[in-house]
Design an enzyme around this catalytic site. Structure first.
Site, PDB file in Angstrom:
ATOM      1  N   ASP A  20      20.436  -1.330  55.158  1.00 33.59           N
ATOM      2  CA  ASP A  20      19.511  -0.917  56.066  1.00 33.59           C
ATOM      3  C   ASP A  20      19.780  -1.920  57.361  1.00 33.59           C
ATOM      4  O   ASP A  20      20.004  -3.099  57.302  1.00 33.59           O
ATOM      5  CB  ASP A  20      18.137  -1.036  55.653  1.00 33.59           C
ATOM      6  CG  ASP A  20      17.969  -0.161  54.358  1.00 33.59           C
ATOM      7  OD1 ASP A  20      18.963  -0.042  53.696  1.00 33.59           O
ATOM      8  OD2 ASP A  20      16.944   0.132  53.872  1.00 33.59           O
ATOM      9  N   ASP A  49      18.290   4.092  57.274  1.00 36.50           N
ATOM     10  CA  ASP A  49      17.314   3.153  57.765  1.00 36.50           C
ATOM     11  C   ASP A  49      17.829   2.568  59.151  1.00 36.50           C
ATOM     12  O   ASP A  49      17.828   1.303  58.863  1.00 36.50           O
ATOM     13  CB  ASP A  49      16.715   2.351  56.911  1.00 36.50           C
ATOM     14  CG  ASP A  49      15.527   3.185  56.057  1.00 36.50           C
ATOM     15  OD1 ASP A  49      15.426   4.432  56.222  1.00 36.50           O
ATOM     16  OD2 ASP A  49      14.766   2.490  55.127  1.00 36.50           O
ATOM     17  N   ASN A  75      14.833   7.149  54.675  1.00 33.05           N
ATOM     18  CA  ASN A  75      13.265   7.760  54.571  1.00 33.05           C
ATOM     19  C   ASN A  75      12.694   7.453  56.220  1.00 33.05           C
ATOM     20  O   ASN A  75      11.832   8.259  56.431  1.00 33.05           O
ATOM     21  CB  ASN A  75      12.519   7.125  53.382  1.00 33.05           C
ATOM     22  CG  ASN A  75      12.330   5.550  53.794  1.00 33.05           C
ATOM     23  OD1 ASN A  75      13.413   4.998  53.581  1.00 33.05           O
ATOM     24  ND2 ASN A  75      11.304   4.933  53.605  1.00 33.05           N
ATOM     25  N   HIS A  76      13.320   6.308  56.751  1.00 36.89           N
ATOM     26  CA  HIS A  76      12.716   6.187  58.151  1.00 36.89           C
ATOM     27  C   HIS A  76      13.108   7.154  59.114  1.00 36.89           C
ATOM     28  O   HIS A  76      12.458   7.715  59.996  1.00 36.89           O
ATOM     29  CB  HIS A  76      13.022   4.836  58.558  1.00 36.89           C
ATOM     30  CG  HIS A  76      12.121   3.700  57.915  1.00 36.89           C
ATOM     31  ND1 HIS A  76      11.134   2.994  58.580  1.00 36.89           N
ATOM     32  CD2 HIS A  76      12.074   3.131  56.741  1.00 36.89           C
ATOM     33  CE1 HIS A  76      10.561   2.288  57.824  1.00 36.89           C
ATOM     34  NE2 HIS A  76      10.963   2.073  56.921  1.00 36.89           N
ATOM     35  N   HIS A 193      17.715   0.646  50.852  1.00 37.75           N
ATOM     36  CA  HIS A 193      16.305   1.012  50.657  1.00 37.75           C
ATOM     37  C   HIS A 193      15.500  -0.129  50.061  1.00 37.75           C
ATOM     38  O   HIS A 193      14.334  -0.415  50.547  1.00 37.75           O
ATOM     39  CB  HIS A 193      16.054   2.264  49.922  1.00 37.75           C
ATOM     40  CG  HIS A 193      14.777   2.786  49.762  1.00 37.75           C
ATOM     41  ND1 HIS A 193      14.170   3.150  50.723  1.00 37.75           N
ATOM     42  CD2 HIS A 193      13.750   2.902  48.699  1.00 37.75           C
ATOM     43  CE1 HIS A 193      12.717   3.353  50.508  1.00 37.75           C
ATOM     44  NE2 HIS A 193      12.606   3.575  49.086  1.00 37.75           N
TER      45      HIS A 193
END
Length: 245
Positions: A20, A49, A75-76, A193
């Protein structure tokens, strides 16, 4: 939204994956420079991310335009897309802002839409052929014990795809349970993550978010050799929270 993107063998240079980024592209560039990354021959694959929390999130469009840089949708990124496309009441926007997304909402609606559409085009999964076999990249986890099952879900749009995508972007079940079973029909799966002090290898699943966006460092995983830069320090626990290793 894109499901799966595949890349052939890089015969000219090296392939790396990175954890990330969270808006720290200058730190990422420093890590690439230290590794002798050659943009004319090497490729860099991101576990997603790319945005939020750090000061350079707005530069994500510049990085995604680089021909040697490729990323999955974390997910971001998904929060940006969902807030723009399907959240007229603002609940997703509020959650995104709490999780570092405030950089986006001072911009015009048109600018927010440009970022949302750019990030929506990112695939959920990337496959990279290497001289030693297939390596796959997904943000959080693979929800099946067999890689082919996930590929079929994404390619054929089978029932339950929304839940599968959510697990690919959000799940921490494998690492919190220390599941070493691995994934069949793929040489390795690379994920981020969950922040770890050093790369965690559970079966053939490699966790490489070593906190380069906070007080850790960016780890580069060579997809051809599965060796890391910097090398894994056996003195460090992989667990960021309580020292279990």
């Amino acid at each position: 939204m894109s499901g799966l993107q595949s890349f052939g063998i890089n015969t000219a240079g090296r392939d790396f994956a990175v954890g990330d980024v969270h808006g720290h592209f200058t730190r990422l560039q420093n890590a690439l420079d230290a590794a002798g990354f050659d943009p004319s021959a090497d490729r860099l694959f991101s576990v997603g991310d790319l945005i939020d929390r750090g000061p350079e999130s707005a530069e994500v469009d510049t990085w995604l335009a680089k021909p040697w840089f490729h990323a999955v949708r974390g997910n971001h990124e998904q929060m940006v897309v969902d807030a723009y496309r399907a959240d007229p009441e603002g609940r997703m926007r509020d959650m995104h802002m709490i999780n570092g997304g405030a950089w986006l909402y001072g911009r015009s609606f048109v600018e927010r839409g440009c970022y949302a559409e750019l990030l929506a085009d990112l695939p959920l999964v990337i496959e990279v052929e290497t001289p030693e076999g297939l390596v796959s990249i997904v943000h959080a986890d693979v929800p099946f014990p067999d890689w082919i099952t996930l590929r079929n879900q994404l390619e054929r749009g089978l029932h339950g795809r929304q839940q599968v995508e959510a697990m690919c972007q959000w799940s921490r079940q494998r690492i919190t349970s220390e599941n070493h079973d691995g994934i069949t029909n793929v040489r390795a799966v690379v994920v981020g993550h969950t922040p770890v002090r050093r790369p965690a290898i559970l079966g053939n699943v490699y966790y490489i978010d070593t906190g380069g966006w906070m007080d850790g460092h960016f780890t580069l995983l060579n997809l051809h050799t599965l060796e890391t830069i910097p090398p894994i320090d056996p003195k460090l626990s992989w667990d960021w929270e309580d020292g279990r290793g």
